[in-house]
Design a protein around this motif. Structure first.
Motif, PDB file in Angstrom:
ATOM      1  N   THR A  69      23.161 135.192  36.093  1.00 32.35           N
ATOM      2  CA  THR A  69      21.977 135.786  35.682  1.00 32.35           C
ATOM      3  C   THR A  69      20.930 135.051  35.345  1.00 32.35           C
ATOM      4  N   ALA A  70      19.383 134.971  35.519  1.00 33.61           N
ATOM      5  CA  ALA A  70      18.727 134.952  34.765  1.00 33.61           C
ATOM      6  C   ALA A  70      17.685 136.391  33.965  1.00 33.61           C
ATOM      7  N   SER A  71      16.968 135.748  33.100  1.00 29.98           N
ATOM      8  CA  SER A  71      15.822 136.652  32.279  1.00 29.98           C
ATOM      9  C   SER A  71      15.037 136.541  32.588  1.00 29.98           C
ATOM     10  N   LEU A  72      14.071 136.867  33.326  1.00 30.14           N
ATOM     11  CA  LEU A  72      12.698 137.077  33.606  1.00 30.14           C
ATOM     12  C   LEU A  72      12.042 137.466  32.556  1.00 30.14           C
ATOM     13  N   ILE A  73      11.332 137.008  31.466  1.00 31.51           N
ATOM     14  CA  ILE A  73      10.812 137.548  30.505  1.00 31.51           C
ATOM     15  C   ILE A  73       8.882 137.262  30.346  1.00 31.51           C
ATOM     16  N   LEU A  74       8.228 138.667  30.543  1.00 31.54           N
ATOM     17  CA  LEU A  74       6.772 138.848  30.009  1.00 31.54           C
ATOM     18  C   LEU A  74       6.723 139.460  29.897  1.00 31.54           C
ATOM     19  N   CYS A  75       5.423 139.223  29.279  1.00 33.43           N
ATOM     20  CA  CYS A  75       4.023 140.177  28.303  1.00 33.43           C
ATOM     21  C   CYS A  75       3.268 140.631  29.379  1.00 33.43           C
ATOM     22  N   GLU A  76       3.197 142.453  29.014  1.00 33.35           N
ATOM     23  CA  GLU A  76       2.243 143.012  29.451  1.00 33.35           C
ATOM     24  C   GLU A  76       0.878 143.714  29.358  1.00 33.35           C
ATOM     25  N   ALA A  77      -0.397 143.812  29.891  1.00 31.62           N
ATOM     26  CA  ALA A  77      -1.879 143.550  29.017  1.00 31.62           C
ATOM     27  C   ALA A  77      -1.138 144.600  27.559  1.00 31.62           C
ATOM     28  N   ASN A  78      -0.386 145.353  27.576  1.00 36.87           N
ATOM     29  CA  ASN A  78      -0.597 146.785  26.670  1.00 36.87           C
ATOM     30  C   ASN A  78       0.535 145.220  24.880  1.00 36.87           C
ATOM     31  N   GLY A  79       0.946 144.674  25.310  1.00 34.83           N
ATOM     32  CA  GLY A  79       2.029 143.739  24.635  1.00 34.83           C
ATOM     33  C   GLY A  79       3.658 143.858  24.815  1.00 34.83           C
ATOM     34  N   ALA A 109       5.338 133.470  31.425  1.00 31.39           N
ATOM     35  CA  ALA A 109       6.855 133.981  31.781  1.00 31.39           C
ATOM     36  C   ALA A 109       7.829 132.664  31.148  1.00 31.39           C
ATOM     37  N   GLY A 110       8.709 133.645  30.848  1.00 25.27           N
ATOM     38  CA  GLY A 110       9.813 132.212  30.047  1.00 25.27           C
ATOM     39  C   GLY A 110      11.496 133.014  31.323  1.00 25.27           C
ATOM     40  N   LEU A 111      12.123 131.999  31.376  1.00 29.43           N
ATOM     41  CA  LEU A 111      13.572 131.772  31.445  1.00 29.43           C
ATOM     42  C   LEU A 111      13.730 132.254  31.406  1.00 29.43           C
ATOM     43  N   THR A 112      14.976 133.184  30.780  1.00 24.71           N
ATOM     44  CA  THR A 112      16.122 132.300  30.028  1.00 24.71           C
ATOM     45  C   THR A 112      18.303 132.658  30.963  1.00 24.71           C
ATOM     46  N   PHE A 113      18.527 131.659  30.261  1.00 24.41           N
ATOM     47  CA  PHE A 113      19.918 131.780  30.976  1.00 24.41           C
ATOM     48  C   PHE A 113      21.029 131.251  30.250  1.00 24.41           C
ATOM     49  N   VAL A 114      22.093 131.388  30.327  1.00 23.51           N
ATOM     50  CA  VAL A 114      23.482 130.329  29.511  1.00 23.51           C
ATOM     51  C   VAL A 114      24.111 129.493  30.802  1.00 23.51           C
ATOM     52  N   TYR A 115      24.137 128.879  30.513  1.00 26.97           N
ATOM     53  CA  TYR A 115      24.621 127.344  32.190  1.00 26.97           C
ATOM     54  C   TYR A 115      25.746 126.196  31.172  1.00 26.97           C
ATOM     55  N   GLU A 116      26.693 126.058  31.797  1.00 26.35           N
ATOM     56  CA  GLU A 116      28.029 125.366  31.328  1.00 26.35           C
ATOM     57  C   GLU A 116      28.080 124.783  29.632  1.00 26.35           C
ATOM     58  N   ALA A 117      27.955 126.170  29.303  1.00 27.71           N
ATOM     59  CA  ALA A 117      28.264 125.897  27.564  1.00 27.71           C
ATOM     60  C   ALA A 117      26.638 125.590  26.915  1.00 27.71           C
ATOM     61  N   ALA A 118      25.274 126.356  28.067  1.00 30.31           N
ATOM     62  CA  ALA A 118      24.368 126.227  26.334  1.00 30.31           C
ATOM     63  C   ALA A 118      23.373 127.311  27.126  1.00 30.31           C
ATOM     64  N   PHE A 119      22.730 127.759  26.308  1.00 32.02           N
ATOM     65  CA  PHE A 119      21.771 128.429  26.388  1.00 32.02           C
ATOM     66  C   PHE A 119      20.110 127.907  26.464  1.00 32.02           C
TER      67      PHE A 119
END
Length: 181
Positions: free
Chosen positions: A39-49, A94-104
């Motif tokens: 699983t990866a997290s796609l993170i973004l900021c809406e117009a309202n912050g 957007a930002g994409l965050t995830f853990v894979y092979e012991a790294a963030f």
């Protein structure tokens, strides 16, 4: 603190602007059954912050080359709506965050919407497809602790149907990218 103790706690950080080989293989759209649960997290900021997070599996992510990531969202999702609004104002990020092979991993993406990959398909099967280029990426890990996982999931009894849908979604992303080039 001794030099060896400070080295043990030292943050190992790698910066990249192209997918490392192991991540291209993770996002290549093949062998989805062996990658299920990632699983990866796609993170973004809406117009309202407000920050919004969408959780994506390997069936919703596809890296066709070393600097690109295509992804699919439900068209009615807040994330899809926010990315379309940002793009209409000039630049979607957007930002994409995830853990894979012991790294963030944390990857900053410049995003643009792709045209509808589903053509005449009904709204029930429609996807909002986006393509992103890597602005910058970073992998972090420390020697004293090993990341075992980030957010993971188990498919259970629906696994065959989900894998079939994922295969179709990656196919739609491929088609959308061909139409955009």
């Amino acid at each position: 603190m001794t030099d060896s103790a400070s080295r043990e706690r030292a943050l190992e950080q790698t910066v990249f602007d192209e997918w490392p080989t192991e991540l291209r293989a993770l996002f290549d759209g093949t062998s989805l059954e062996t990658k299920a649960g990632f699983t990866a997290s796609l993170i973004l900021c809406e117009a309202n912050g407000h920050l919004r997070t969408s959780l994506l599996g390997v069936g919703e992510l596809y890296a066709p080359d070393a600097r690109t990531l295509a992804f699919a969202l439900w068209p009615s999702s807040r994330a899809a709506r926010a990315l379309r609004e940002q793009a209409a104002r000039g630049r979607a990020q957007a930002g994409l965050t995830f853990v894979y092979e012991a790294a963030f991993y944390q990857v900053q993406l410049d995003v643009r919407p792709l045209s509808d990959a589903d053509g005449e398909r009904g709204a029930q099967d429609a996807l909002a497809c986006f393509v992103a280029s890597i602005e910058t990426g970073e992998a972090q890990q420390v020697r004293y602790a090993r990341l075992n996982s980030g957010i993971t999931f188990e498919l259970g009894a629906t696994k065959p149907a989900v894998l079939e849908r994922w295969g179709q979604q990656v196919g739609r992303l491929r088609q959308a990218l061909l139409g955009a080039r």
